[in-house]
Scaffold this motif. Structure first.
Motif, short mmCIF file in Angstrom:
data_model
loop_
_atom_site.label_atom_id
_atom_site.label_comp_id
_atom_site.label_asym_id
_atom_site.label_seq_id
_atom_site.Cartn_x
_atom_site.Cartn_y
_atom_site.Cartn_z
N SER A 50 -5.16 5.83 -0.43
CA SER A 50 -6.29 4.91 -0.52
C SER A 50 -7.22 5.22 0.64
N GLU B 92 -7.85 6.62 -4.46
CA GLU B 92 -8.85 5.59 -4.73
C GLU B 92 -9.69 5.47 -3.47
N ARG C 142 -12.51 6.47 -9.59
CA ARG C 142 -11.70 6.35 -8.37
C ARG C 142 -12.37 5.48 -7.32
#
Length: 265
Positions: free
Chosen positions: A9, A37, A62
């Motif tokens: 992330s 993401e 994303r």
């Protein structure tokens, strides 16, 4: 692995970056090869970053436009973003274009290999800092090198915000910073006190070519000094590390709340 199961992330805190956020996102998505993401965190719905991120997200699944609900300040934006992250590795980078996104994969893989904090280091061999205020640059370099030499921290650049974290580690120790960019130094100091591994990769930092930095040296220096000296203390447990010697009223979540939010430098 699909977008529904990111390995990393990537957290970008933003404050009124406007259309400049598009350049930052283009560079990130061009550079990162791991399933990811990208959370762009902004404080208010009328932040000038928001419409550009929302439009970009229409074509890029994303990307996650993220309206923070913890309040203002970069430390709180980072806390909020980490609480929303779905991957086991979280990379914090800035929206101002100073960080090199080519290091994101390297940083994330170091965490996957077992370190709890992986720092992008301006002061490691092969690293460099180009531009920026001389006084701030000198303080940062001195702090990073003295922590490396005398506290035996596994990076020469503990103050750089551009780092990767093991999300479970952050969950266990919490984040106590509430305003500035000292989160990166806090988590390095806590990892050191817990005797957990820290590593670094060299990076070249370039001063922002647009906008104005939100770094408030005079206001935030006492907090940096707190975590600097904290790093020299004896071994702690994760429970003892929560609060960082400044325990406040708590709230749920990854971080040790008083929950607020933030922006990029």
């Amino acid at each position: 692995m699909s977008v529904d199961a990111p390995r990393v992330s990537i957290l970008i805190t933003a404050y009124n970056e406007g259309d400049q956020i598009v350049t930052c996102l283009d560079r990130v998505f061009e550079a990162v090869t791991l399933p990811c993401e990208v959370l762009v965190v902004y404080d208010t719905p009328d932040d000038t970053t928001a419409p550009y991120v929302e439009k970009y997200a229409e074509q890029e699944p994303r990307l996650v436009p993220t309206l923070n609900t913890y309040g203002r300040g970069p430390a709180n934006a980072i806390r909020f973003g980490i609480d929303q992250a779905r991957a086991p590795v979280v990379v914090v980078t800035m929206a101002d274009g100073c960080d090199d996104p080519q290091q994101i994969d390297q940083l994330a893989r170091l965490v996957e290999r077992g370190v709890v904090v992986a720092a992008a280091s301006r002061y490691a061999r092969g690293g460099q800092q180009v531009g920026g205020p001389v006084f701030k640059r000198s303080l940062s370099r001195m702090a990073g090198l003295t922590l490396h030499w005398f506290a035996r921290i596994g990076t020469r650049d503990a103050t750089n915000s551009f780092k990767a974290y093991n999300a479970a580690f952050v969950q266990s120790v919490g984040i106590d910073s509430t305003e500035g960019f000292e989160v990166g130094l806090e988590l390095v100091a806590k990892a050191k006190r817990l005797r957990l591994p820290i590593a670094e990769v060299p990076t070249i930092w370039l001063d922002r070519s647009f906008g104005v930095s939100n770094f408030k040296l005079a206001a935030w220096l006492p907090r940096y000094l707190h975590w600097y000296f904290y790093a020299f203390g004896p071994k702690l447990t994760a429970e003892q590390a929560r609060g960082g010697g400044r325990r406040r009223r708590g709230a749920p979540g990854t971080t040790n709340p008083d929950n607020n939010s933030g922006r990029a430098a």
